[in-house]
Design a protein around this motif. Structure first.
Motif, PDB file in Angstrom:
ATOM      1  N   ASP A  52      53.261  46.757  38.748  1.00 51.45           N
ATOM      2  CA  ASP A  52      54.017  47.582  39.699  1.00 51.45           C
ATOM      3  C   ASP A  52      54.345  48.926  39.097  1.00 51.45           C
ATOM      4  OD1 ASP A  52      53.893  45.501  41.434  1.00 51.45           O
ATOM      5  OD2 ASP A  52      55.893  44.686  40.939  1.00 51.45           O
ATOM      6  N   LEU A  86      51.191  51.078  39.158  1.00 51.21           N
ATOM      7  CA  LEU A  86      50.844  51.606  40.487  1.00 51.21           C
ATOM      8  C   LEU A  86      51.807  52.708  40.891  1.00 51.21           C
ATOM      9  CD1 LEU A  86      49.975  48.293  42.378  1.00 51.21           C
ATOM     10  CD2 LEU A  86      48.404  50.058  41.583  1.00 51.21           C
ATOM     11  N   ARG A  87      53.074  52.515  40.593  1.00 54.73           N
ATOM     12  CA  ARG A  87      54.056  53.534  40.983  1.00 54.73           C
ATOM     13  C   ARG A  87      53.770  54.845  40.282  1.00 54.73           C
ATOM     14  NH1 ARG A  87      58.015  51.085  39.431  1.00 54.73           N
ATOM     15  NH2 ARG A  87      58.449  49.883  41.300  1.00 54.73           N
ATOM     16  N   VAL A 101      42.824  55.796  45.605  1.00 53.54           N
ATOM     17  CA  VAL A 101      44.018  55.018  45.262  1.00 53.54           C
ATOM     18  C   VAL A 101      43.765  53.540  45.489  1.00 53.54           C
ATOM     19  CG1 VAL A 101      46.413  54.570  45.861  1.00 53.54           C
ATOM     20  CG2 VAL A 101      45.586  56.925  45.703  1.00 53.54           C
ATOM     21  N   GLY A 102      43.052  53.247  46.616  1.00 53.78           N
ATOM     22  CA  GLY A 102      42.743  51.832  46.892  1.00 53.78           C
ATOM     23  C   GLY A 102      41.872  51.239  45.807  1.00 53.78           C
ATOM     24  N   VAL A 137      43.972  50.555  42.786  1.00 55.29           N
ATOM     25  CA  VAL A 137      44.813  49.371  42.958  1.00 55.29           C
ATOM     26  C   VAL A 137      43.990  48.108  42.806  1.00 55.29           C
ATOM     27  CG1 VAL A 137      46.255  48.113  44.582  1.00 55.29           C
ATOM     28  CG2 VAL A 137      46.504  50.591  44.352  1.00 55.29           C
ATOM     29  N   LEU A 139      44.346  45.233  39.985  1.00 52.54           N
ATOM     30  CA  LEU A 139      44.569  43.821  40.294  1.00 52.54           C
ATOM     31  C   LEU A 139      43.522  42.936  39.639  1.00 52.54           C
ATOM     32  CD1 LEU A 139      45.592  44.087  44.056  1.00 52.54           C
ATOM     33  CD2 LEU A 139      47.084  43.645  42.107  1.00 52.54           C
TER      34      LEU A 139
END
Length: 242
Positions: free
Chosen positions: A5, A8-9, A57-58, A61, A65
């Motif tokens: 988290d 990502l932030r 960005v996707g 992410v 993951l």
């Protein structure tokens, strides 16, 4: 997951443009007052620059993951585990008492006694020089009276003298002589014990009896000598049958 988290932030904050929030609330109230029921607008409301970054960005992410899943499954290595210094396990050190080894008895070497040096052998002192003649013994003539050798039998015509001598340097010889011409016979025997016989012719008429002196001399190995004398009577042979 808290780490993902945070990642990502931070990524979104770097990508997102700085927007000015002023007037957003007033715009929303004006639309509500105008009878806007919340139908979707023809536009998404995002800035065009933001829309261009959305696919990236996707992907970021998704990649994050996937990487997190692989890391948790152990395929890409073990996750890093941070532990405090106090929580780290320290192997216990156990002191084990070890019995002292039993010393092996060693052979005791007896001290070597010093060897006493043999006393110096002093040479024997030289023997004192022998300056004394042999001890000499001369027996009396037997018989003490004899007749001349031309006397008839059974008149005695021979007298015998026995001698003995001793000396520290050894007796080497014994000699005998007489004062009247005659025959002196040195009979066999050791030098220290010798027997002599005497005989001589005599037909004298003026002095029918004569005294004959015999002399015996013994000599030792040092050159010393000793002499003794004895006498016997010599009678004329013509008187043997009277």
């Amino acid at each position: 997951m808290a780490d993902i988290d945070d990642m990502l932030r931070e990524a979104l904050q770097r990508i997102a443009p700085d927007a000015d929030p002023s007037g957003v609330a007033d715009s929303i109230r004006a639309r509500v007052d105008a009878g806007d029921t919340g139908a979707p607008a023809s536009s998404s409301g995002f800035d065009r620059r933001l829309r261009r970054w959305l696919p990236f960005v996707g992907l970021i992410v998704v990649a994050a993951l996937i990487g997190a899943g692989l890391g948790l499954s152990g395929l890409l290595g073990h996750p890093v585990v941070y532990a405090s210094q106090a929580a780290r396990s320290v192997p216990a050190i156990t002191a084990t008492a070890t019995a002292a080894p039993t010393p092996t008895p060693s052979a005791t070497v007896a001290p070597i006694a010093p060897v006493a040096s043999a006393p110096a052998v002093r040479p024997a002192p030289p023997k004192p020089k022998d300056t004394t003649g042999p001890s000499l013994a001369v027996g009396a003539p037997n018989p003490a009276t004899i007749y001349g050798t031309d006397a008839p039998n059974p008149c005695a015509t021979v007298t015998t003298v026995t001698t003995t001598a001793h000396d520290v340097s050894g007796v080497v010889a014994i000699h005998a002589t007489s004062s009247f011409p005659g025959t002196v016979i040195h009979q066999s025997g050791p030098a220290s014990s010798t027997t002599f016989t005497f005989s001589m012719p005599y037909t004298g008429t003026t002095s029918p009896d004569l005294t004959v002196t015999i002399t015996v001399t013994a000599s030792d190995g040092a050159g010393n000598s000793t002499s003794l004398s004895r006498t016997f009577t010599l009678t004329s042979s013509s008187l043997c049958l009277i």
